[in-house]
Motif scaffolding. Structure first.
Motif, mmCIF file in Angstrom:
data_model
loop_
_atom_site.group_PDB
_atom_site.id
_atom_site.type_symbol
_atom_site.label_atom_id
_atom_site.label_comp_id
_atom_site.label_asym_id
_atom_site.label_seq_id
_atom_site.Cartn_x
_atom_site.Cartn_y
_atom_site.Cartn_z
ATOM 1 N N LEU A 142 -20.812 -35.659 -40.119
ATOM 2 C CA LEU A 142 -20.669 -37.055 -39.719
ATOM 3 C C LEU A 142 -21.712 -37.943 -40.399
ATOM 4 O O LEU A 142 -21.397 -39.050 -40.853
ATOM 5 N N ASN A 145 -20.813 -38.612 -44.014
ATOM 6 C CA ASN A 145 -19.634 -39.468 -44.202
ATOM 7 C C ASN A 145 -19.652 -40.717 -43.331
ATOM 8 O O ASN A 145 -18.620 -41.384 -43.192
ATOM 9 N N GLU A 146 -20.792 -41.044 -42.767
ATOM 10 C CA GLU A 146 -20.870 -42.153 -41.824
ATOM 11 C C GLU A 146 -20.410 -43.478 -42.440
ATOM 12 O O GLU A 146 -19.642 -44.225 -41.825
ATOM 13 N N ILE A 149 -16.636 -43.474 -42.853
ATOM 14 C CA ILE A 149 -15.972 -43.580 -41.545
ATOM 15 C C ILE A 149 -16.055 -45.025 -41.056
ATOM 16 O O ILE A 149 -15.059 -45.589 -40.574
ATOM 17 N N ASP A 150 -17.240 -45.642 -41.188
ATOM 18 C CA ASP A 150 -17.387 -47.039 -40.773
ATOM 19 C C ASP A 150 -16.450 -47.954 -41.559
ATOM 20 O O ASP A 150 -15.827 -48.861 -40.995
#
Length: 179
Positions: A142, A145-146, A149-150
């Motif tokens: 997470l 890839n934050e 994702i955001d």
């Protein structure tokens, strides 16, 4: 019947610690050890034959954690808050994965029994399974890839707002035509 009750005496002794079982025995007029054995056999049959197991695993996965999350919110300690937030993250990832491979899972014997065992392992404070999964696998994934994702969430929000505005415009123009 006396021989059965005699064999079940150790169970009765353990159940005597819980007043809820005494209340149940008084209301049902059935020995509490018999109630527990029948309920256990019923749950065992559900697990073996899969009747209602999908609902049972969903209930276990939602109800107990939801209640414990409520309790965690109401306490001043933060450790239990973190435990239940981590559980919900793991549960969400599990649910998303399950959605995509659902057609395959149908063919796995005892899948819902395994799912129930997994959810119990993940949620129980004694095992801290969700924390283990989060720390071992999910946290790094997470964090890495934050930003992606955001960005995807912002795109989805923008698209949803656009669709909402288009629907409101369409509803407004339909209302004006009716007038």
């Amino acid at each position: 019947m006396d021989q059965v009750l005699e064999k079940l005496a150790p169970i009765r002794k353990k159940l005597d610690k819980y007043p809820q079982f005494q209340q149940l025995e008084d209301k049902a007029n059935v020995p509490k050890e018999i109630i527990v054995v029948v309920a256990g056999a019923f749950l065992g049959l559900i697990l073996i034959f899969g009747i209602g197991i999908a609902s049972l695993s969903s209930l276990v996965g939602f109800l107990y954690p939801a209640f414990k999350s409520f309790q965690a919110i109401e306490t001043k300690t933060k450790g239990d808050d973190v435990q239940w937030l981590v559980y919900w993250v793991i549960f969400a990832v599990f649910s998303i994965l399950e959605t995509f491979v659902d057609i395959l899972l149908y063919w796995i014997p005892f899948y819902y029994a395994f799912k129930l065992a997994f959810l119990l392992w993940a949620m129980l404070p004694q095992t801290k399974g969700a924390k283990f999964l989060y720390d071992s696998f999910l946290k790094d994934l997470l964090k890495k890839n934050e930003s992606r994702i955001d960005a995807a969430l912002n795109e989805a929000k923008t698209a949803a707002n656009g669709m909402s505005e288009a629907a409101q415009d369409a509803m407004g123009s339909d209302t004006k035509k009716d007038s």
